[in-house]
Scaffold this active site. Structure first.
Site, mmCIF file in Angstrom:
data_model
loop_
_atom_site.group_PDB
_atom_site.id
_atom_site.type_symbol
_atom_site.label_atom_id
_atom_site.label_comp_id
_atom_site.label_asym_id
_atom_site.label_seq_id
_atom_site.Cartn_x
_atom_site.Cartn_y
_atom_site.Cartn_z
ATOM 1 N N HIS A 156 0.820 -1.224 0.000
ATOM 2 C CA HIS A 156 0.000 0.000 0.000
ATOM 3 C C HIS A 156 0.848 1.265 0.000
ATOM 4 O O HIS A 156 0.335 2.353 -0.249
ATOM 5 C CB HIS A 156 -0.927 -0.003 1.222
ATOM 6 C CG HIS A 156 -2.028 -1.006 1.103
ATOM 7 N ND1 HIS A 156 -3.309 -0.663 0.743
ATOM 8 C CD2 HIS A 156 -2.033 -2.347 1.241
ATOM 9 C CE1 HIS A 156 -4.064 -1.756 0.701
ATOM 10 N NE2 HIS A 156 -3.308 -2.792 0.990
ATOM 11 N N ASP A 364 3.707 9.413 -0.900
ATOM 12 C CA ASP A 364 2.523 8.656 -0.495
ATOM 13 C C ASP A 364 2.293 7.528 -1.488
ATOM 14 O O ASP A 364 2.456 7.734 -2.698
ATOM 15 C CB ASP A 364 1.289 9.581 -0.493
ATOM 16 C CG ASP A 364 0.348 9.300 0.668
ATOM 17 O OD1 ASP A 364 0.256 8.130 1.070
ATOM 18 O OD2 ASP A 364 -0.289 10.254 1.160
HETATM 19 C C1 GDG Z 1 -2.019 3.916 3.302
HETATM 20 C C2 GDG Z 1 -0.994 4.576 2.348
HETATM 21 C C3 GDG Z 1 -2.703 4.492 0.525
HETATM 22 C C4 GDG Z 1 -8.224 10.375 7.856
HETATM 23 N N1 GDG Z 1 -8.612 11.144 8.884
HETATM 24 C C5 GDG Z 1 -9.854 10.735 9.240
HETATM 25 C C6 GDG Z 1 -10.218 9.679 8.404
HETATM 26 N N2 GDG Z 1 -9.206 9.476 7.558
HETATM 27 C C7 GDG Z 1 -9.238 8.470 6.474
HETATM 28 C C8 GDG Z 1 -9.302 9.153 5.132
HETATM 29 C C9 GDG Z 1 -8.776 8.048 4.222
HETATM 30 C C10 GDG Z 1 -7.805 7.322 5.138
HETATM 31 O O1 GDG Z 1 -8.061 7.705 6.473
HETATM 32 C C11 GDG Z 1 -6.363 7.719 4.839
HETATM 33 O O2 GDG Z 1 -5.982 7.087 3.672
HETATM 34 P P1 GDG Z 1 -4.720 7.594 2.838
HETATM 35 O O3 GDG Z 1 -4.699 6.848 1.581
HETATM 36 O O4 GDG Z 1 -4.820 9.064 2.618
HETATM 37 O O5 GDG Z 1 -3.440 7.355 3.739
HETATM 38 P P2 GDG Z 1 -2.836 6.201 4.732
HETATM 39 O O6 GDG Z 1 -3.615 6.079 5.979
HETATM 40 O O7 GDG Z 1 -1.407 6.604 4.915
HETATM 41 O O8 GDG Z 1 -2.949 4.837 3.902
HETATM 42 C C12 GDG Z 1 -1.707 5.376 1.278
HETATM 43 C C13 GDG Z 1 -3.609 3.733 1.489
HETATM 44 O O9 GDG Z 1 -2.834 3.024 2.473
HETATM 45 C C14 GDG Z 1 -4.492 2.719 0.765
HETATM 46 O O10 GDG Z 1 -3.745 1.833 -0.011
HETATM 47 O O11 GDG Z 1 -3.502 5.298 -0.316
HETATM 48 O O12 GDG Z 1 -0.782 5.936 0.369
HETATM 49 O O13 GDG Z 1 -0.084 5.402 3.078
HETATM 50 O O14 GDG Z 1 -9.790 7.152 3.871
HETATM 51 O O15 GDG Z 1 -10.627 9.533 4.880
HETATM 52 N N3 GDG Z 1 -11.407 9.050 8.465
HETATM 53 C C15 GDG Z 1 -12.272 9.480 9.430
HETATM 54 N N4 GDG Z 1 -11.965 10.494 10.281
HETATM 55 C C16 GDG Z 1 -10.768 11.147 10.229
HETATM 56 O O16 GDG Z 1 -10.520 12.065 11.023
HETATM 57 N N5 GDG Z 1 -13.470 8.896 9.529
#
Ligand code: GDG
Length: 464
Positions: A156, A364
């Site tokens: 990921h 990322d």
């Molecule tokens: C890893 C990889 C890759 C965030 N704050 C809140 C909240 N979130 C949710 C967002 C989003 C998720 O968390 C974060 O996803 P990301 O993709 O931006 O980043 P990582 O957590 O680092 O994820 C990344 C991912 O895996 C999938 O393969 O894209 O690159 O690092 O869904 O909405 N959700 C809620 N409250 C918050 O305050 N409910």
């Protein structure tokens, strides 16, 4: 259709779809359709973790199997090798890597325990899908226990260039472990290219043009599978404004004000300090935005037991305080910084009422926030996505305003351009972005990974 076995560090609650992200929804969907098993850590630490039987739950045709860790496992496997070695290393942050040999031992030990438990649930025709950097050696451990099933792996997070990977001891062991899978999936072409270059330069394998590699007399396939979100469902949640968000948005609209939004786990890879500096620079360069634009940053805590995370938290608190101290007025707070998690439906509504989505990680894997921001917009009056060129999402979301997150002045210019962008251009860019995330959603992602895995012939590798 074969049953599916999913293994990831944590297991999502299959009964809680609404609050969980696209990944959990997509995996739960294929597990329900095929039947199978989802295994992971239960999030607990217990002194007798090694001796306890796993906790097993049955939901329809899906079995969830979870195990606790000992305190030592948690420190060496989770905080140590996974989050103080692999996470910074794979995000190109050699300066933050804290390598201790006990971490590697703990990482191997927990992967062995996962394999010991999992083999009891695997049937001969099952396909196995392992997720993320916590579990790289799992295929090798399963093969050692006689498992001949097709095993796929999806990373990921980014895969770094060969020179960076080769800076850690045991990088060859990590690569060998990845090459023990039948299919290795990455988020982007860049990550795939880095992996293939590593295989060529450090293992001496020449990849075929389709991403197949011959390693120790068997074939391994590598490819890019950019992950998506549950686009339609997220768009629908966003359209049902949460009441308090709507009241806030109406107040802003009466005052002719705009909101910029950032949403990230509080992680050093997400570029948060530079983003705050960019907002400050925007106000310096374009004082017309003073009292007109505010920046809402939601940054829930994460991995607080790792030192590097405590440092970034302190830096952000002092930066937001300094910027507010300098620019705030009695009826305007320039930066609102929320260091806690917001419910998912409220988050969707907040994206929708924000004119700019500011997504500027230093590195990322994909970044789902970028896709969620696009999905949440009102197509008639959409906001503008400002996206780092170092987010995996930038390979697909080329109609965003793409920025270099290290260049604070250029980011401030892009945010200004986003705030001033005419409606017609906003609509055109949004339509192209939305089309992309709708076609490549979470379901399409898992279908494409699983059909590739199923198309490969089962491994004939003997126990390694
Ligand atoms: C890893 C990889 C890759 C965030 N704050 C809140 C909240 N979130 C949710 C967002 C989003 C998720 O968390 C974060 O996803 P990301 O993709 O931006 O980043 P990582 O957590 O680092 O994820 C990344 C991912 O895996 C999938 O393969 O894209 O690159 O690092 O869904 O909405 N959700 C809620 N409250 C918050 O305050 N409910």
């Amino acid at each position: 259709m074969s049953r599916l076995i999913v293994i990831s560090n944590r297991v999502a609650d299959l009964n809680k779809n609404v609050q969980s992200g696209g990944l959990a929804v997509a995996l739960a969907d294929s597990l329900r359709k095929r039947g199978g098993v989802w295994m992971g850590w239960d999030g607990e630490t217990r002194a007798d973790a090694g001796e306890r039987p796993p906790s097993v739950k049955q939901i329809g045709d899906v079995t969830t199997v979870t195990i606790p860790l000992t305190r030592e496992d948690y420190e060496e496997y989770y905080l140590g090798f996974a989050n103080s070695v692999l996470w910074p290393l794979f995000h190109y942050r050699l300066d933050l890597v804290n390598f201790e040999s006990a971490f590697l031992e703990g990482y191997r030990r927990v992967n062995k325990r996962f394999a010991d438990v999992l083999v009891n649930y695997v049937e001969p025709d099952d396909i196995i899908w392992v997720h993320d950097y916590h579990l790289i050696p799992l295929a090798t451990e399963l093969r050692k226990r006689g498992c001949k099933n097709r095993i796929g792996y999806f990373l990921h997070i980014p895969f770094p260039p060969p020179d960076i990977l080769s800076a850690v001891p045991d990088h060859k062991w990590l690569a060998d472990s990845l090459l023990s899978y039948d299919l290795v999936g990455f988020q982007t072409q860049t990550d795939l290219g880095n992996f293939l270059r590593y295989a060529e330069e450090h293992v001496g394998i020449h990849p075929h043009p389709d991403g197949s590699l011959r390693f120790r007399n068997r074939m391994v396939r590598a490819d890019a599978f950019p992950i998506g979100i549950d686009t339609d469902a997220f768009a629908a949640i966003a359209a049902q404004y949460a009441d308090e968000v709507q009241i806030d948005a109406m107040r802003r609209s009466l005052l002719d004000r705009q909101q910029i939004i950032g949403v990230d786990r509080l992680d050093y890879s997400k570029g948060l300090p530079d983003r705050m500096k960019c907002f400050s620079r925007l106000l310096e360069l374009y004082p017309e935005h003073m009292k007109r634009v505010s920046f809402l940053q939601i940054a829930p805590p994460t991995r607080e037991d790792v030192d590097a995370y405590a440092d970034i938290r302190q830096e952000l608190e002092s930066l937001s305080g300094a910027i507010n101290g300098r620019f705030a007025d009695f009826n305007w707070t320039p930066i609102r910084y929320i260091h806690r998690s917001v419910p998912r439906d409220k988050l969707a509504a907040l994206y929708r009422v924000s004119r700019v989505g500011l997504v500027t990680p230093l590195r990322d894997g994909m970044n789902l926030v970028a896709k969620e921001y696009v999905a949440a917009q009102n197509p008639d009056d959409p906001g503008v996505l400002v996206l780092s060129k170092f987010a995996g999402a930038a390979e697909e979301l080329t109609d965003a305003l793409i920025v270099n997150p290290y260049d604070i002045d250029a980011m401030a210019e892009a945010v200004h351009q986003a705030l001033m962008m005419p409606l017609e251009e906003r609509r055109r860019r949004h339509a192209a972005l939305f089309d992309r995330i709708k076609r490549r959603d979470a379901l399409a992602w898992q279908r494409s990974f699983l059909s590739t895995l199923e198309s490969l012939t089962a491994t004939d590798a003997d126990a390694a």
